[in-house]
Design a protein around this motif. Structure first.
Motif, short mmCIF file in Angstrom:
data_model
loop_
_atom_site.label_atom_id
_atom_site.label_comp_id
_atom_site.label_asym_id
_atom_site.label_seq_id
_atom_site.Cartn_x
_atom_site.Cartn_y
_atom_site.Cartn_z
N THR A 61 -6.03 4.70 -6.50
CA THR A 61 -5.80 5.58 -5.35
C THR A 61 -4.47 5.18 -4.72
O THR A 61 -4.26 4.01 -4.40
N GLU A 62 -3.57 6.16 -4.55
CA GLU A 62 -2.29 5.88 -3.90
C GLU A 62 -2.38 6.22 -2.43
O GLU A 62 -2.83 7.31 -2.05
N LEU A 63 -1.97 5.30 -1.58
CA LEU A 63 -1.99 5.50 -0.14
C LEU A 63 -0.71 6.20 0.32
O LEU A 63 0.29 6.21 -0.41
N PRO A 64 -0.72 6.78 1.51
CA PRO A 64 0.45 7.54 1.97
C PRO A 64 1.76 6.76 1.97
O PRO A 64 2.83 7.35 1.76
N ASN A 65 1.70 5.44 2.17
CA ASN A 65 2.94 4.66 2.23
C ASN A 65 3.36 4.12 0.86
O ASN A 65 4.31 3.35 0.76
N GLY A 66 2.68 4.54 -0.20
CA GLY A 66 3.05 4.10 -1.54
C GLY A 66 2.25 2.93 -2.06
O GLY A 66 2.32 2.60 -3.26
N GLU A 138 -2.63 -3.33 -4.02
CA GLU A 138 -1.29 -3.68 -4.49
C GLU A 138 -0.25 -2.99 -3.61
O GLU A 138 -0.16 -1.75 -3.59
N PRO A 139 0.53 -3.75 -2.84
CA PRO A 139 1.58 -3.12 -2.03
C PRO A 139 2.66 -2.52 -2.92
O PRO A 139 2.85 -2.94 -4.07
N LEU A 140 3.34 -1.54 -2.38
CA LEU A 140 4.37 -0.86 -3.17
C LEU A 140 5.41 -1.83 -3.72
O LEU A 140 5.85 -1.69 -4.86
N ALA A 141 5.77 -2.84 -2.91
CA ALA A 141 6.79 -3.79 -3.35
C ALA A 141 6.34 -4.62 -4.54
O ALA A 141 7.18 -5.22 -5.23
N ALA A 142 5.04 -4.67 -4.79
CA ALA A 142 4.52 -5.47 -5.90
C ALA A 142 3.96 -4.60 -7.02
O ALA A 142 3.18 -5.07 -7.85
N VAL A 504 9.22 -0.45 -0.21
CA VAL A 504 10.52 -0.96 -0.62
C VAL A 504 11.66 -0.09 -0.09
O VAL A 504 12.80 -0.53 0.05
N THR A 505 11.36 1.18 0.26
CA THR A 505 12.39 2.11 0.74
C THR A 505 12.72 1.93 2.22
O THR A 505 13.68 2.52 2.72
N ASN A 506 11.96 1.10 2.91
CA ASN A 506 12.16 0.90 4.35
C ASN A 506 13.59 0.41 4.63
O ASN A 506 13.99 -0.67 4.19
N ILE A 555 16.85 4.65 -4.03
CA ILE A 555 17.29 5.70 -3.10
C ILE A 555 17.00 7.08 -3.68
O ILE A 555 16.59 8.01 -2.96
N LEU A 556 17.19 7.25 -4.99
CA LEU A 556 16.97 8.55 -5.65
C LEU A 556 15.51 8.74 -6.08
O LEU A 556 15.21 9.74 -6.74
N SER A 557 14.65 7.80 -5.72
CA SER A 557 13.21 7.87 -6.08
C SER A 557 12.99 7.83 -7.58
O SER A 557 11.96 8.30 -8.08
N ILE A 558 13.95 7.28 -8.31
CA ILE A 558 13.75 7.07 -9.75
C ILE A 558 12.88 5.84 -9.97
O ILE A 558 12.08 5.79 -10.90
N ALA A 559 13.01 4.83 -9.10
CA ALA A 559 12.20 3.62 -9.15
C ALA A 559 11.56 3.40 -7.78
O ALA A 559 12.09 3.85 -6.76
#
Length: 605
Positions: A61-66, A138-142, A504-506, A555-559
C-alpha cells in the motif's frame, strides 16, 4: 513512531481486507512421536518451511507521501500461536516491522535498524492464535532498501494433545504466560522478600532450534572483574536433542508479576536476541552462555554471586520460569543432599555420583522450562542449576548440577566455569553478586536537532548505543527538536546516532541543481560542511556531475530515491560520550536534507 507509527496503525486496522496465505498444519502424529523420543528437552512449537518475501507475496500500500506498507497475512489451522523466522532481515533507517494478530490486539514491534544482525537472522512473535499479520513500513527515502525473507513459521501446538511420560517433568510445554501449575508461587510474594536482586538476575530463555522452540531458565553470573560481562548459566540438557539456532535464542528479563497476584494481562519484559556457548559439560549438566551484546543500564539487572563450596547448603531457594510462565520461586527449608549415586535420566544420559544436589521442595515446585534455573544457598549465592527430577504439585524431588563440580572438573576452558567467571585469576571460593547500578550516580544526555536554518526538527529517531554494542535506548525528538535520555550510569561509553526519514523530494528544486553545477564549475563553491553534505547526492564523499544526474532524476520524478543515501543526514553523524559526570546537555545536531543546498526543506514533513 510519529507520523510513521500513525500511518502504520491506520493501515493495521484495515487488515481484514488482506488475502490470507495458508501455512501447512502440523502433522500431530509425527510431532508426538518426535517429542516422545526427545525427552531430554521439550518444545512447544514446531517448524513449517515457508518461502515468503515482499517481492512475491503479500500486498503493498502506497501512502500519500510516498511511504509504503507491505503486509502478509498468514494462517495455520489449529495453531496455538505463530512465530516468524527470517534468514534474511535488514531494516534500513526509518523502516519498521510489526507482527500482530488478526484484529490488532496483540502487537510485536516495532523492529527497526537496531535489530539488524550480521547473520541476517531474526525472529518475530509469538502471536497467539491461528492468524498473524506481518507488516513492514518503508519510508520513501529507503524504498527497496529493506530485505526480508521468511524461511520458517514456528507453529505452537495444543499441549493437551501430548502424552506425559510416567515419571519426570511432563514432556510437553506451552506458549508461556499462564501455563504453569497452580501450586507455583510468584516471585514477589512474601516468600520472595529479600530476594529481589537475585530475581533481577534470573532470566527466561526462549530456545530456538531447527526442529522447534522451547523454554529454559538461567541466571546472569558475576565474574571476578565485576564488569557486568553478559554470562548466563543454564543447563546442558537445554541444548540436547535438537539443532540450535543460537542467533535466534532470546533472553527475557523481568518477565514477572508486579506483586504476589497473577496478572490477567501478560507483563512486558525486555529482551536480548542471540547468544553463544563458551563452556559446557554433561556430567554436572551446566552450560555457560555469552549474550550477543552488553546489557543496557536501563534493563536494571543483577549479576548473581556464586559459591563453589563443597558442602551442601542448609536451605535452598530456586527462581525459575516453569513452562515459560512468569517468574516463580520454590524453597527447600531443609539441608540439601549430595546425591551419592549415579543418576540415569530418561534420555539415557547418566551423571556421576556426587555431581548433583537432591532437594525436596517445601514451597512451590518446578516444571519443564524451569531447567537451568539457579539454586541459591542461604547467602544468596548460586550453588547449582536445575537438571530435573520427579516434580508436580504432589511430588517435589529435584536434582541440581553442583556449581563446584562445574567450576574445575573439566580439562579445558570449554568444559569448566573457572576460566570465564574468574578472569582475574584470584580463585575465590565465593563471590557476591554485582549490581551495575549500585553506587553509580544516575545521569542523562540531551540535546536538540535543528536544520542549518535553525528550524526545529521533530520526529527524528535518536539512538543511544552502549559501549559500542547493539544495546541501546531509542527516543523521538519532540516538537521543538529536543531529545532526552535519562537513567544513565557514569561508567559507560555512549554513542548518539540520530536519523530522520521523509520524502526525498522535500526541498529539492531546480535551483539546487543550479547551485550544485556552480560548485562543480568552481564558479561559486560551497564553503560549509552542511552544503557539501547536502550536495553529495550519492554519498560518495565527492561532488560530481553524477550527483547532478541523480538529483535531476528525482526532480523529474524518474527516480524516487537517492542511491546509497538517506533523505536526511545529520552533522555530525554521531557523538560519543564517555565518563558522564553530570546531566549532559548540548549534544546537538544539524539535520541536513539531501539535495536541498538552499535550505528550503520543511523539517515537519
Amino acid at each position: 513512531i510519529g507520523n510513521q507509527m500513525q500511518a502504520a496503525n491506520n493501515q493495521r486496522m484495515a487488515n481484514q481486507v488482506l488475502k490470507t496465505r495458508s501455512v501447512e498444519s502440523l502433522d500431530m502424529d509425527k510431532i508426538i512421536a518426535e517429542d516422545q523420543k526427545m525427552v531430554g528437552t521439550v518444545r512447544f512449537a514446531a517448524p513449517v518451511a515457508v518461502d515468503f518475501d515482499p517481492l512475491r507475496h503479500g500486498e503493498w500500500t502506497e501512502l500519500p507521501n510516498g511511504d509504503r506498507i507491505w503486509r502478509l497475512k498468514i494462517q495455520s489451522s489449529g495453531a496455538l500461536g505463530l512465530y516468524a523466522l527470517y534468514d534474511e532481515f535488514f531494516m534500513p533507517a526509518g523502516a519498521r516491522l510489526f507482527m500482530y494478530d488478526g484484529v490488532g490486539k496483540q502487537v510485536k514491534g516495532a523492529y527497526t535498524s537496531r535489530n539488524n544482525k550480521k547473520s541476517g537472522m531474526f525472529m518475530t512473535g509469538m502471536i497467539k492464535g491461528e492468524v498473524a499479520v506481518i507488516e513492514y513500513f518503508e519510508p520513501l527515502a529507503a524504498k527497496n532498501k529493506g530485505r526480508l525473507h521468511l524461511y520458517k513459521i514456528m507453529v505452537a501446538y495444543e499441549h493437551d494433545k501430548m502424552i506425559p511420560p510416567a515419571t519426570g517433568f511432563n514432556n510437553y510445554s506451552s506458549d508461556g504466560f499462564g501455563d504453569a501449575l497452580d501450586c507455583h508461587v510468584n516471585i514477589h510474594c512474601s516468600e520472595g522478600e529479600g530476594w529481589e536482586d537475585q530475581a533481577r538476575g534470573t532470566v527466561r530463555i526462549n530456545r530456538v532450534f531447527e526442529e522447534g522452540i522451547g523454554w529454559c531458565s538461567g541466571s546472569l553470573m558475576n565474574n571476578t572483574l565485576e564488569n557486568g560481562h553478559p554470562y548466563v548459566l543454564s543447563a546442558f540438557h537445554c541444548i540436547a536433542g535438537y539443532t540450535p539456532v543460537y542467533d535466534l535464542w532470546r533472553t527475557d528479563f523481568h518477565y514477572e508479576s508486579a506483586d504476589c497476584n497473577t496478572p490477567t494481562l501478560e507483563p512486558e519484559y525486555r529482551s536480548i536476541l542471540g547468544l553463544s556457548i563458551v563452556a559446557s559439560r554433561l556430567e554436572s549438566d551446566f552450560i555457560l552462555f555469552e549474550l550477543s551484546t552488553t546489557i543496557p543500564d536501563f534493563f536494571n539487572v543483577y549479576f548473581n554471586g556464586w559459591s563453589r563450596s563443597t558442602t551442601a547448603p542448609n536451605s535452598s531457594m530456586l527462581i525459575h520460569h516453569p513452562r515459560g510462565d512468569i517468574k516463580k520461586l520454590s524453597k527447600d527449608n531443609n539441608p540439601a543432599f549430595i546425591h551419592a549415586n549415579t543418576v540415569i535420566w530418561n534420555d539415557s544420559v547418566s551423571t556421576p555420583p556426587n555431581s548433583h544436589f537432591r532437594l525436596q521442595m517445601d514451597v512451590g515446585t518446578v516444571e519443564a522450562g524451569s531447567s537451568g534455573s539457579p539454586m541459591f544457598d542461604p547467602n544468596k549465592r548460586v550453588v547449582g542449576q536445575l537438571h530435573g527430577g520427579n516434580a508436580s504439585c504432589s511430588v517435589f524431588n529435584v536434582y541440581h548440577g553442583r556449581f563446584n563440580w562445574s567450576w574445575g572438573q573439566g580439562t579445558t576452558p570449554e568444559t569448566r566455569l573457572s576460566d570465564w567467571l574468574d578472569p582475574a585469576g584470584t580463585a575465590p571460593f565465593t563471590l557476591n553478586g554485582f549490581d551495575p547500578g549500585s553506587g553509580n550516580t544516575v545521569y542523562g544526555i540531551s540535546g536538540n536537532i535543528k536544520t542549518v536554518e535553525d528550524l526545529d526538527v521533530p520526529d527524528a529517531v535518536v539512538n543511544l548505543y552502549v559501549n559500542n554494542s547493539t544495546a541501546m535506548q531509542q527516543v523521538i525528538s519532540d516538537g521543538t527538536g529536543i531529545y532526552d535520555f535519562s537513567e544513565l550510569s557514569d561508567n559507560n561509553t555512549y554513542t548518539i546516532v540520530p536519523e530522520k526519514g521523509g520524502p526525498v523530494t522535500n526541498g529539492v528544486t531546480t535551483f539546487d541543481a543550479v547551485l550544485i553545477r556552480k560548485h562543480i564549475l568552481n564558479i561559486t563553491p560551497f564553503d560549509t560542511p552542511e552544503e557539501l553534505i547536502a550536495a553529495d547526492i550519492n554519498n560518495s564523499g565527492t561532488i560530481t556531475t553524477l550527483d547532478l544526474v541523480f538529483l535531476t532524476k528525482v526532480i523529474l520524478s524518474i527516480a524516487d530515491e537517492f542511491p546509497d543515501n538517506t533523505s536526511w543526514r545529520m552533522h555530525p553523524a554521531s557523538l560519543e560520550v564517555t565518563n558522564l559526570n553530570a546531566i549532559l546537555d548540548g549534544q546537538d545536531f544539524k539535520a541536513i536534507k539531501i539535495g536541498d543546498v538552499n535550505g528550503s526543506a520543511d523539517p515537519n514533513m
